[in-house]
Design an enzyme around this catalytic site. Structure first.
Site, PDB file in Angstrom:
ATOM      1  N   SER A  34     -13.449   7.327  57.971  1.00  0.00           N
ATOM      2  CA  SER A  34     -13.627   6.960  59.387  1.00  0.00           C
ATOM      3  C   SER A  34     -13.853   5.458  59.532  1.00  0.00           C
ATOM      4  O   SER A  34     -13.279   4.805  60.418  1.00  0.00           O
ATOM      5  CB  SER A  34     -14.821   7.703  59.972  1.00  0.00           C
ATOM      6  OG  SER A  34     -14.570   9.080  60.012  1.00  0.00           O
ATOM      7  N   ASP A 329     -16.646  18.148  58.720  1.00  0.00           N
ATOM      8  CA  ASP A 329     -15.636  18.052  57.657  1.00  0.00           C
ATOM      9  C   ASP A 329     -16.112  18.676  56.347  1.00  0.00           C
ATOM     10  O   ASP A 329     -15.328  18.834  55.408  1.00  0.00           O
ATOM     11  CB  ASP A 329     -15.262  16.584  57.419  1.00  0.00           C
ATOM     12  CG  ASP A 329     -14.462  16.008  58.586  1.00  0.00           C
ATOM     13  OD1 ASP A 329     -13.932  16.796  59.396  1.00  0.00           O
ATOM     14  OD2 ASP A 329     -14.376  14.769  58.688  1.00  0.00           O
TER      15      ASP A 329
HETATM   16  C1  S3P Z   1     -13.188  11.683  62.679  1.00  0.00           C
HETATM   17  C2  S3P Z   1     -13.745  12.576  63.543  1.00  0.00           C
HETATM   18  C3  S3P Z   1     -13.769  14.035  63.293  1.00  0.00           C
HETATM   19  C4  S3P Z   1     -13.480  14.354  61.844  1.00  0.00           C
HETATM   20  C5  S3P Z   1     -12.322  13.571  61.306  1.00  0.00           C
HETATM   21  C6  S3P Z   1     -12.588  12.083  61.404  1.00  0.00           C
HETATM   22  C7  S3P Z   1     -13.212  10.242  63.043  1.00  0.00           C
HETATM   23  O1  S3P Z   1     -12.785  14.651  64.100  1.00  0.00           O
HETATM   24  O2  S3P Z   1     -13.243  15.738  61.691  1.00  0.00           O
HETATM   25  O3  S3P Z   1     -12.087  13.900  59.937  1.00  0.00           O
HETATM   26  O4  S3P Z   1     -12.971   9.394  62.165  1.00  0.00           O
HETATM   27  O5  S3P Z   1     -13.486   9.937  64.206  1.00  0.00           O
HETATM   28  P1  S3P Z   1     -13.092  15.121  65.626  1.00  0.00           P
HETATM   29  O6  S3P Z   1     -13.410  13.926  66.420  1.00  0.00           O
HETATM   30  O7  S3P Z   1     -11.835  15.810  66.063  1.00  0.00           O
HETATM   31  O8  S3P Z   1     -14.260  16.063  65.513  1.00  0.00           O
END
Ligand code: S3P
Length: 442
Positions: A34, A329
């Protein structure tokens, strides 16, 4: 014994379970996915040169880098030591071809907020088969309310999408689900708006965008009581050095592996422990795991620690409500932990798992059951009866990186040989997963 046959059509990962001696060693994990995406994107938008240390070299950030290079950002060759990003400091260039986000929902959803706000420019965006099947209306709908022009399959819900950039209006928006991707998409769009945008979350999701936007000079404030984020646009971002912490979502595989394989002890260095991401630590503590945070410190605005984990008997737990976005995750690997815990683990309020890189509820239930576990699908989660002995079998990751790695950890404690198909998907977030596993097995 662990072997990955990268030449086979199926990319089979073969694991011989029940190895004596446990997993031992000190490891570094790859950079946070992220944070890596956000560093590349904000660097691309800012004035000046951003230098990024510890970038994740997985396929997902590579997709982000390729998209922003195609729009005029000068991004050096990706490496872990130092990546430099010379930002455009104003309007992006119109790309000459389709932007391809590969497997990465974060790339596509966050980027859409930026593209929608580039007046007069035209973009088409797509991704791989998994990404093209994932819902986009969650970001397209609020962007349309801001004045965006976006078209796509299923009334704009599925990529490929076409975007005609516009001067957008600020919005007051309450997210229908706790999603950092929706929140971040709208925050990025609001950088280009005249006036204040306010976004309210139903529950706290990861806050890397808020932290990094502030560090790059955006006027952003958060009301923790109402969980409302306000951003005053337009914002001029200024390049900043970014140090990417190790990804706790990648550390999670070793936290569970060392917990369930008797005789294990692993020290995982430099793990991001941002409180919006540490649900895995709280869940494992509830399960009785032996995990200790050492040397807690702050690096470039994100809390970081070393994690020491030792094997121990686990017990079942219930996971629901506010903790879910903090470990969303990690549910595939927590399902593996639950399969080795005494008692019945229940995971609810996690319907979002059905629209991840695969339907992680259906896939984890089916594939763990192939190994002999007792897992029941719920509409919004899983019920796992722990303590059933697992036996090696042929399983499939369905091209989902976190499923591939979770099944590999389960296979360590399954009797006999397990073969995981399409295991190359691990490279999306953890290119060195197999060599690290081999090293820990000694
Ligand atoms: C992420 C947010 C999450 C996560 C993804 C990465 C991000 O998704 O599951 O692997 O970097 O903002 P969601 O915002 O759909 O929950």
């Amino acid at each position: 014994m662990v072997t990955l046959d990268a030449t086979s059509h199926q990319h089979l990962l073969t694991i011989q379970g029940h190895i004596a001696g446990g997993l031992q060693g000190k490891i570094q994990i790859p950079g946070d996915k992220s944070v890596s995406h956000r560093a590349l994107m904000l660097g691309a938008l800012a004035s000046g040169t951003t230098s990024i240390r510890g970038l994740l070299l997985g396929e997902d950030p590579r997709s982000t880098a390729a998209c922003f290079r195609a729009m005029g950002a000068q991004i050096s060759e990706l490496n872990e030591t130092e990546v430099t990003v010379v930002g455009i400091g104003g309007q992006l260039q119109e790309p000459a071809d389709v932007l391809n986000a590969g497997n990465s929902g974060t790339t596509l959803r966050l980027m859409l907020g930026i593209l929608a706000a580039q007046p007069g420019l035209f973009f088409t965006v797509t991704g791989d088969a998994s990404l093209r099947s994932r819902p986009m209306s969650r970001v397209v709908k609020p962007l349309l309310q801001m004045g965006a022009e976006i078209w796509g399959r299923d009334s704009g819900d599925r990529a490929p999408l076409a975007v005609r950039g516009q001067a957008l209006q600020p919005i007051y928006y309450t997210l229908p689900v706790a999603s950092a991707q929706i929140k971040s998409c709208l925050l990025l769009a609001s950088l280009f708006c005249q006036g204040e945008t306010q976004i309210t979350e139903p529950m706290a999701s990861r806050d890397h965008s808020e932290r990094m936007l502030r560090a790059f000079g955006a006027q952003l404030s958060v009301d923790p009581g109402t969980r409302t984020i306000s951003l005053q646009g337009p914002a001029q971002l200024t390049a900043q050095p970014v140090t990417v912490p190790g990804d706790i979502s990648s550390a999670a595989f070793w936290l569970v592996a060392a917990s369930i394989v008797p005789g294990s002890e692993i020290l995982i260095e430099n793990v991001g422990v941002n409180p919006t991401r540490t649900g895995i630590l709280d869940a494992l503590t509830q399960m009785g795991a032996d995990v200790t945070q050492l040397n807690v410190r702050e690096v470039a605005g994100e809390p970081v620690a070393d994690l020491r984990v030792r094997s121990t008997a686990l017990k079942a737990c219930t996971l629901e409500g506010e903790i879910i976005p903090k470990l969303i995750d990690e549910i595939p690997i927590l399902a593996v932990a639950a399969a080795f815990a005494q008692g019945r683990t229940v995971i609810r309020d996690a319907a979002e798992l059905r629209v991840k890189e695969s339907d992680r509820i259906a896939v984890m239930a089916r594939e763990l059951n192939r190994l002999g576990a007792q897992v029941t699908e719920l509409p919004d989660g899983l019920e796992i009866q722990g303590g059933c002995p697992l036996t090696g079998a042929e399983v499939d990751s369905y091209d989902d990186h976190r499923v591939a790695m979770s099944l590999a950890i389960a296979a360590l404690q399954a009797k006999g040989m397990t073969q995981i198909a399409r295991a190359q998907s691990a490279a999306v977030s953890y290119p060195n997963f197999v060599p690290t596993l081999t090293r820990l097995l000694g």
